[in-house]
Design a protein around this motif. Structure first.
Motif, PDB file in Angstrom:
ATOM      1  N   PHE A  19       0.851  -1.243  -0.042  1.00 28.69           N
ATOM      2  CA  PHE A  19       0.124  -0.184  -0.052  1.00 28.69           C
ATOM      3  C   PHE A  19       0.873   1.101   0.025  1.00 28.69           C
ATOM      4  O   PHE A  19       1.688   1.282   0.857  1.00 28.69           O
ATOM      5  CB  PHE A  19      -0.938   0.119   1.068  1.00 28.69           C
ATOM      6  N   GLY A  78       1.605   5.483   0.111  1.00 23.17           N
ATOM      7  CA  GLY A  78       0.993   6.599   0.691  1.00 23.17           C
ATOM      8  C   GLY A  78       0.867   7.483  -0.523  1.00 23.17           C
ATOM      9  O   GLY A  78       1.499   7.565  -1.747  1.00 23.17           O
ATOM     10  N   ASN A  98      -2.643   5.510  -3.144  1.00 29.36           N
ATOM     11  CA  ASN A  98      -3.568   6.799  -2.914  1.00 29.36           C
ATOM     12  C   ASN A  98      -3.100   7.770  -3.889  1.00 29.36           C
ATOM     13  O   ASN A  98      -1.864   8.090  -4.086  1.00 29.36           O
ATOM     14  CB  ASN A  98      -3.446   7.506  -1.441  1.00 29.36           C
ATOM     15  N   THR A 124      -6.824   4.354  -4.443  1.00 34.65           N
ATOM     16  CA  THR A 124      -7.876   5.031  -3.610  1.00 34.65           C
ATOM     17  C   THR A 124      -7.700   6.723  -3.677  1.00 34.65           C
ATOM     18  O   THR A 124      -6.795   6.939  -4.424  1.00 34.65           O
ATOM     19  CB  THR A 124      -7.493   4.654  -2.066  1.00 34.65           C
ATOM     20  N   SER A 131     -12.095   3.595   0.031  1.00 36.45           N
ATOM     21  CA  SER A 131     -11.560   4.828   0.494  1.00 36.45           C
ATOM     22  C   SER A 131     -12.682   5.561   1.265  1.00 36.45           C
ATOM     23  O   SER A 131     -13.791   5.540   1.211  1.00 36.45           O
ATOM     24  CB  SER A 131     -11.570   5.825  -0.742  1.00 36.45           C
ATOM     25  N   ASP A 182      -8.683   2.585   2.968  1.00 34.12           N
ATOM     26  CA  ASP A 182      -7.549   3.627   3.233  1.00 34.12           C
ATOM     27  C   ASP A 182      -8.539   4.809   3.748  1.00 34.12           C
ATOM     28  O   ASP A 182      -9.494   5.305   3.121  1.00 34.12           O
ATOM     29  CB  ASP A 182      -7.188   4.182   1.718  1.00 34.12           C
ATOM     30  N   HIS A 242      -8.581   8.359   4.581  1.00 34.06           N
ATOM     31  CA  HIS A 242      -7.754   9.656   4.303  1.00 34.06           C
ATOM     32  C   HIS A 242      -8.257  10.672   5.324  1.00 34.06           C
ATOM     33  O   HIS A 242      -9.281  11.396   5.107  1.00 34.06           O
ATOM     34  CB  HIS A 242      -8.085  10.165   2.885  1.00 34.06           C
ATOM     35  N   VAL A 289      -5.691   1.456   6.632  1.00 28.72           N
ATOM     36  CA  VAL A 289      -4.461   2.428   6.661  1.00 28.72           C
ATOM     37  C   VAL A 289      -4.875   3.708   6.344  1.00 28.72           C
ATOM     38  O   VAL A 289      -5.625   4.225   5.598  1.00 28.72           O
ATOM     39  CB  VAL A 289      -3.586   1.755   5.521  1.00 28.72           C
ATOM     40  N   THR A 332      -3.889   7.714   5.395  1.00 18.88           N
ATOM     41  CA  THR A 332      -3.168   8.639   4.404  1.00 18.88           C
ATOM     42  C   THR A 332      -3.448  10.081   4.554  1.00 18.88           C
ATOM     43  O   THR A 332      -4.575  10.509   5.591  1.00 18.88           O
ATOM     44  CB  THR A 332      -3.517   8.131   2.778  1.00 18.88           C
ATOM     45  N   ASP A 358      -0.586   6.481   9.387  1.00 18.60           N
ATOM     46  CA  ASP A 358      -0.440   7.402   8.022  1.00 18.60           C
ATOM     47  C   ASP A 358       0.740   6.668   7.534  1.00 18.60           C
ATOM     48  O   ASP A 358       1.674   6.564   8.123  1.00 18.60           O
ATOM     49  CB  ASP A 358      -0.065   8.741   8.075  1.00 18.60           C
TER      50      ASP A 358
END
Ligand SMILES: [Fe+2]
Length: 265
Positions: free
Chosen positions: A5, A7, A37, A64, A115, A151, A153, A175, A177, A198
């Motif tokens: 994954f 960032g 991302n 994402t 996302s 993800d 965000h 995760v 971001t 992050d």
């Protein structure tokens, strides 16, 4: 299987770093699925079909996004023809783009990708990410998936840690971001979900979150504000996490950071 994954890919330098490093990483580390991302992929803020395709050619499987996804004119229309990117699921219902993606990896199984956008310290108008993911997960239940990757965000670490516990045991990985700064809290949560607050960014190293440092320093020091310009020369940082996952048992074995510096000569 191993999932990489990456960032927030920031601007041209981020894309160059991916193109230069990723094919070797995927082969060398035996990566089966790569998600990245894309919120800052085009010019440092926003997304275009062309920049997505450029990075897709460097072997990113799925994208994402986040608060900047529709900053560039025309992408609200283009996204309708792009099945390999999701917009934040908690954008309001009139937003274009898919709420979640399903990637079929043949023998490895089918995987859900979502996302979500945080609301603390983020101005974008969006629905509650917690209630939204409840609804999305109930829809994904019908899909007999081998794993679900989310993800989140978001700006606030508290919102991301809270979401981690909220989804613990319900998704394969949550995760974070958006901040562009990597955190040192990779771990498997008590009920088995892989977590990091992050991942950090992929783009200019000697810059402030990807923006030319002289401009950001000026904007802190002076009342005469200058327009952001993204750094596109010099070294780049490649920020990612690798999740080792037993897809047959549905069990995360590990989550580890993989950070590299790319010298763009
Ligand atoms: Fe963002």
């Amino acid at each position: 299987m191993k999932i990489l994954f990456i960032g927030d890919i920031v601007g041209r330098l981020g894309r160059v770093a991916i193109a230069s490093l990723l094919p070797t990483i995927k082969r060398g580390d035996n990566i089966s699925l790569c998600i990245a991302n894309s919120d800052n992929i085009a010019g440092g803020r926003g997304v275009t079909a062309q920049t997505l395709r450029e990075v897709q050619n460097a072997q990113v499987d799925f994208f994402t996004s986040g608060d900047h996804i529709f900053d560039i004119k025309g992408f609200d229309n283009d996204i309708k023809n792009l099945p390999f990117i999701v917009r934040p699921a908690n954008f309001t219902a009139d937003s274009p783009g898919n709420e979640y993606g399903i990637l079929d990896l043949g023998k490895l199984g089918r995987f859900g990708i979502v996302s979500l956008l945080g609301r603390t310290f983020i101005k974008t108008n969006s629905e509650c990410p917690f209630r939204t993911i409840d609804r999305v997960l109930s829809e994904l239940e019908r899909e007999s998936l081998s794993g679900i990757f989310v993800d989140f965000h978001a700006e606030a670490t508290s919102e991301k840690v809270a979401m981690g516990y909220y989804l613990d045991g319900r998704v394969t990985a949550l995760v974070g971001t958006h901040t562009h700064i990597p955190t040192a809290d990779c771990r498997i949560l008590p009920k088995g979900t892989a977590f990091v607050s992050d991942i950090g960014m992929t783009g200019a190293l000697n810059a402030v979150l990807g923006v030319k440092k002289e401009i950001v320093i000026n904007n802190f020091v002076s009342s005469m504000q200058k327009k952001f310009l993204w750094e596109d020369v010099g070294e780049a940082i490649f920020s990612s996490v690798v999740i080792d996952y037993n897809e047959k048992k549905g069990r995360v074995l590990s989550i580890k950071r993989m950070d590299k510096v790319f010298k763009n000569n």
